[in-house]
Scaffold this active site. Structure first.
Site, PDB file in Angstrom:
ATOM      1  N   GLY A  20     -26.549 -21.456  34.262  1.00  0.00           N
ATOM      2  CA  GLY A  20     -27.508 -21.942  33.295  1.00  0.00           C
ATOM      3  C   GLY A  20     -26.894 -22.203  31.948  1.00  0.00           C
ATOM      4  O   GLY A  20     -27.615 -22.365  30.957  1.00  0.00           O
ATOM      5  N   ASP A  21     -25.566 -22.249  31.895  1.00  0.00           N
ATOM      6  CA  ASP A  21     -24.886 -22.461  30.612  1.00  0.00           C
ATOM      7  C   ASP A  21     -23.595 -23.216  30.882  1.00  0.00           C
ATOM      8  O   ASP A  21     -23.584 -24.144  31.680  1.00  0.00           O
ATOM      9  CB  ASP A  21     -24.656 -21.125  29.914  1.00  0.00           C
ATOM     10  CG  ASP A  21     -24.618 -21.249  28.388  1.00  0.00           C
ATOM     11  OD1 ASP A  21     -23.831 -22.065  27.895  1.00  0.00           O
ATOM     12  OD2 ASP A  21     -25.371 -20.548  27.705  1.00  0.00           O
ATOM     13  N   ASP A  22     -22.481 -22.828  30.235  1.00  0.00           N
ATOM     14  CA  ASP A  22     -21.233 -23.561  30.403  1.00  0.00           C
ATOM     15  C   ASP A  22     -20.609 -23.255  31.765  1.00  0.00           C
ATOM     16  O   ASP A  22     -20.415 -22.085  32.124  1.00  0.00           O
ATOM     17  CB  ASP A  22     -20.245 -23.184  29.306  1.00  0.00           C
ATOM     18  CG  ASP A  22     -20.732 -23.587  27.922  1.00  0.00           C
ATOM     19  OD1 ASP A  22     -21.498 -24.559  27.837  1.00  0.00           O
ATOM     20  OD2 ASP A  22     -20.349 -22.914  26.939  1.00  0.00           O
TER      21      ASP A  22
ATOM     22  N   ASN B 206     -24.534 -26.637  31.374  1.00  0.00           N
ATOM     23  CA  ASN B 206     -24.129 -27.510  30.271  1.00  0.00           C
ATOM     24  C   ASN B 206     -22.895 -28.334  30.546  1.00  0.00           C
ATOM     25  O   ASN B 206     -22.505 -29.147  29.710  1.00  0.00           O
ATOM     26  CB  ASN B 206     -23.893 -26.672  29.010  1.00  0.00           C
ATOM     27  CG  ASN B 206     -25.161 -26.035  28.494  1.00  0.00           C
ATOM     28  OD1 ASN B 206     -26.267 -26.479  28.812  1.00  0.00           O
ATOM     29  ND2 ASN B 206     -25.020 -24.977  27.713  1.00  0.00           N
TER      30      ASN B 206
ATOM     31  N   ASP C  63     -22.237 -18.311  32.000  1.00  0.00           N
ATOM     32  CA  ASP C  63     -21.038 -19.147  32.081  1.00  0.00           C
ATOM     33  C   ASP C  63     -20.226 -18.799  33.331  1.00  0.00           C
ATOM     34  O   ASP C  63     -20.143 -17.625  33.722  1.00  0.00           O
ATOM     35  CB  ASP C  63     -20.148 -18.919  30.864  1.00  0.00           C
ATOM     36  CG  ASP C  63     -20.808 -19.284  29.542  1.00  0.00           C
ATOM     37  OD1 ASP C  63     -22.009 -19.582  29.537  1.00  0.00           O
ATOM     38  OD2 ASP C  63     -20.096 -19.256  28.523  1.00  0.00           O
TER      39      ASP C  63
END
Length: 422
Positions: A227-229, A251, A207
């Site tokens: 690779g996420d938020d 995301n 994140d």
């Protein structure tokens, strides 16, 4: 043990002014290849971290153990890079990190705390997290919340703190976190979680930032490869401004997750997102570009306990949120809200309510015909969901679909928003 005491002693003879008060000045330079810099850095912060000024010359500073900088009416010019050695077994031992972030029992290896301070990287300095070996290690080891992977930069119990022009390269886990703080400004933040082993999605949980139990947090001019938020606005985050944010992969911007802790209510209120750009990356490097903005809460039932399980949180609200000027680069689902995170069939509905949420000037393209999916809890239907100038395009030849479930009133979409999207 090299302290650079001669340098510190000479620097102590000079003074500077901060808030009208004379303070000591400390200057540091790297100890050299393979040598530990943690001790000399902590000595400088102890001397000049209160009513003082600390200057880092360019270069790599090797960090071999956890650090807290307690700053009070102080400035730090960090033109060098704090290089956290990738000794994974060492860092995963809980005694070698701080546990100052309650949510999901996360670990931190570098903590800023205090009040009335400025840390400036000048677009040059920051943190090297050496994340690649971490990401590859967790391709064949169990990965879960609270497993000890360290947050790269944590602000904890900060009042009136500023971080400017700061770079974090290859964070093993979250790039930033701010917890139990107020009046915090981040201006100019770069987080780069780029996988150099293409073909594998191995940069999870990177994140850009997670906010928690904090008020008046401002984030301006951020560039996040993750690779996420991109940003995660977690429980009891209020009066949040995020402006001029670029999200490369991952995301998108998240509200949540919320409602994980049965004994606590979550409030997220008064949030403005403005000028947000998502960018889909080469899928060999990062296959995900999920949403522009999305919201997620746990169900009203409890499954296990935090940090990995939970749910059944007492409720409260996400209220008064404006997302304005969001460009969606071939995202999977531009706007998404759901309240069944980690849920199971037959779960009780969430008690947390989404209300007074406005989406303005959404542009770009989606990879599917479903452009909006807002699924609110039957126990807390959503009032006042508004759209203005929503112009995200579905794939060529497909009609746009808008899904609304348990939404009390929605206005502004260019087509009907129904439980089936038809």
């Amino acid at each position: 043990m090299q302290l650079h005491l001669a340098t510190l002693a000479l620097a102590a003879a000079s003074y500077f002014m901060i808030n009208g008060v004379q303070g000591e000045q400390c200057s540091l330079s790297p100890s050299g290849l393979g040598q530990d810099d943690t001790t000399q850095i902590l000595a400088a912060i102890a001397k000049c971290g209160h009513n003082g000024h600390t200057t880092f010359a360019p270069g790599d500073y090797n960090i071999t153990r956890k650090m807290t900088w307690d700053l009070d009416s102080a400035t730090v010019d960090l033109r060098g890079t704090l290089n956290f050695v990738p000794d994974i077994d060492f860092w995963l031992q809980s005694e070698n990190t701080y546990q100052v972030i309650f949510i999901q029992s996360q670990a931190s290896w570098f903590v800023l705390t205090g009040k009335d301070f400025v840390v400036d990287g000048h677009g040059l300095g920051g943190i090297q997290g050496n994340g690649q070996p971490w990401w590859e290690f967790f391709t064949n080891h169990t990965r879960e919340d609270g497993d000890g992977r360290p947050v790269s930069l944590t602000l904890s119990n900060v009042t009136r703190g500023t971080v400017n022009n700061f770079k974090v390269d290859s964070p093993p886990f979250w790039c930033n976190a701010v917890a139990n703080s107020q009046d915090v400004v981040y201006k100019g933040m770069t987080c780069n979680s780029t996988n150099t082993n293409p073909g594998k999605h191995i940069v999870p949980n990177t994140d850009g930032i997670d906010t928690y139990r904090s008020d008046k947090v401002t984030m301006i001019d951020w560039d996040i490869t993750c690779g996420d938020d991109c940003l995660a606005i977690k429980g009891n985050s209020t009066n949040i401004l995020a402006k001029n944010i670029v999200c490369r992969g991952g995301n998108g911007i998240a509200f949540g997750s919320l409602g994980q802790y049965q004994q606590f209510d979550d409030i997220v209120e008064n949030v403005l997102l403005e000028n947000i750009t998502t960018q889909r990356l080469d899928p060999a490097v990062q296959p995900n570009m999920m949403s522009g903005v999305y919201f997620k809460t746990w169900t009203g039932s409890v499954h296990g306990s935090p940090p990995t399980g939970g749910g059944g949180g007492g409720g409260r609200r996400v209220n008064n949120v404006v997302a304005k000027g969001v460009f969606n680069d071939r995202v999977s689902l531009p706007v998404h809200a759901f309240q069944t995170n980690s849920g199971q069939p037959g779960d009780l509905p969430s008690q947390l309510r989404y209300s007074n949420i406005t989406f303005i000037d959404f542009t770009g393209a989606s990879q599917s015909s479903e452009l909006v999916d807002i699924e609110c809890s039957s126990a807390a239907p959503c009032p006042n969901i508004a759209f203005e100038n929503f112009a995200v395009q579905p794939p060529s030849g497909l009609a746009p679909r808008f899904v609304c479930i348990n939404v009390i009133n929605e206005v502004g979409l260019p087509g009907p928003c129904t439980p089936t999207g038809q």
